[in-house]
Motif scaffolding. Sequence first.
Motif, mmCIF file in Angstrom:
data_model
loop_
_atom_site.group_PDB
_atom_site.id
_atom_site.type_symbol
_atom_site.label_atom_id
_atom_site.label_comp_id
_atom_site.label_asym_id
_atom_site.label_seq_id
_atom_site.Cartn_x
_atom_site.Cartn_y
_atom_site.Cartn_z
ATOM 1 N N LYS A 175 37.741 -21.263 14.938
ATOM 2 C CA LYS A 175 38.186 -21.329 16.345
ATOM 3 C C LYS A 175 37.427 -22.625 16.870
ATOM 4 O O LYS A 175 37.680 -23.462 17.349
ATOM 5 C CB LYS A 175 38.426 -20.245 17.293
ATOM 6 N N TYR A 180 39.803 -24.694 19.170
ATOM 7 C CA TYR A 180 40.637 -23.798 19.816
ATOM 8 C C TYR A 180 39.779 -22.752 20.684
ATOM 9 O O TYR A 180 39.442 -21.756 19.928
ATOM 10 C CB TYR A 180 41.671 -23.351 18.788
ATOM 11 N N CYS A 182 40.395 -20.074 22.792
ATOM 12 C CA CYS A 182 41.425 -19.042 23.483
ATOM 13 C C CYS A 182 41.324 -17.917 22.427
ATOM 14 O O CYS A 182 40.928 -17.833 21.611
ATOM 15 C CB CYS A 182 42.958 -19.540 23.404
ATOM 16 N N LEU A 185 45.616 -17.166 19.191
ATOM 17 C CA LEU A 185 46.317 -18.108 18.732
ATOM 18 C C LEU A 185 47.548 -17.871 17.870
ATOM 19 O O LEU A 185 47.524 -17.045 16.926
ATOM 20 C CB LEU A 185 45.238 -18.851 17.668
ATOM 21 N N CYS A 219 46.788 -19.836 22.653
ATOM 22 C CA CYS A 219 47.268 -21.342 22.432
ATOM 23 C C CYS A 219 48.085 -21.378 21.332
ATOM 24 O O CYS A 219 48.466 -20.314 20.455
ATOM 25 C CB CYS A 219 46.044 -22.252 22.140
ATOM 26 N N VAL A 221 49.484 -23.621 17.883
ATOM 27 C CA VAL A 221 48.929 -24.508 17.018
ATOM 28 C C VAL A 221 50.165 -24.870 15.967
ATOM 29 O O VAL A 221 50.537 -24.055 15.193
ATOM 30 C CB VAL A 221 47.751 -24.095 16.075
ATOM 31 N N ARG A 244 46.562 -26.384 25.840
ATOM 32 C CA ARG A 244 46.778 -25.474 24.739
ATOM 33 C C ARG A 244 47.879 -25.343 23.759
ATOM 34 O O ARG A 244 48.256 -24.232 23.453
ATOM 35 C CB ARG A 244 46.469 -23.949 25.498
#
Length: 248
Positions: A175, A180, A182, A185, A219, A221, A244
């Motif tokens: 991460k 990222y 958070c 995920l 978040c 992705v 995010r």
Amino acid sequence: MKPMRVLLTPASPRTQTKLVEPLRTIGTDLRVTPANATGRLGLLLNMTAAFTAAACASADVVLTDEAVTFVTTAAWRGARLRGRPFILRPRGDWFQEAENNAQRGQMGAAGTARAHRLFRRCFRSANGLIPVSEALGDILVARMDLDRERMITVPISTDIDRFRPADDAEVARLKAELGYRCAHLLPVVMNFQFAQKVAGVERFLPALRALMDAREDACVVIAGDGPLHSEFIEHNRELLDHPRMFAP
């Protein structure tokens, strides 16, 4: 005992790792016909090469993994002319690809009813079919009206270790490396090849955006690439404009 002589046509970059190397590893006497030319003239050259090789080259069997193409039908006709077994290794859902290409006006002659009859004849008269999955086999049976007597599905072994969850330290490292920040995920992974699949992701984008607004510790992705990726980003720029929500 002499090794089986196999003529493989045509050849693509993925064919090298999925067919050429394994067949040569087990001692197969393998000849691969090139199919590098592009455009209309390239198609004619590839078809000529496939037909000539299937009809004239020394081989015990003709094998192709480009199942629903005019080059394949040329190889099929060459094999029939010489009385050689012809084996198809379908590696994707051509019908879904055709529907997508038709929507984008990219089917050309392959989308005509005459071409479909030709492809169906090729499949029905093949001595053997080796679809890469049970699901693809089901599609072929339904779409091509085939029986399963000449069909063997490619066995795929599963490396269970690849699916074991990473430990917390590895997750935190990944991460941080990717940026990222958070606790949770939510990944969405796809190849952006098919319009229907992209539409499925687009359908849930508003819900994903609402989830991001409600949960500051999460978040999203959306990972992947392909011919429809830039169009996906452009059409959904407003929903993806969130600190995010990532679409690398």
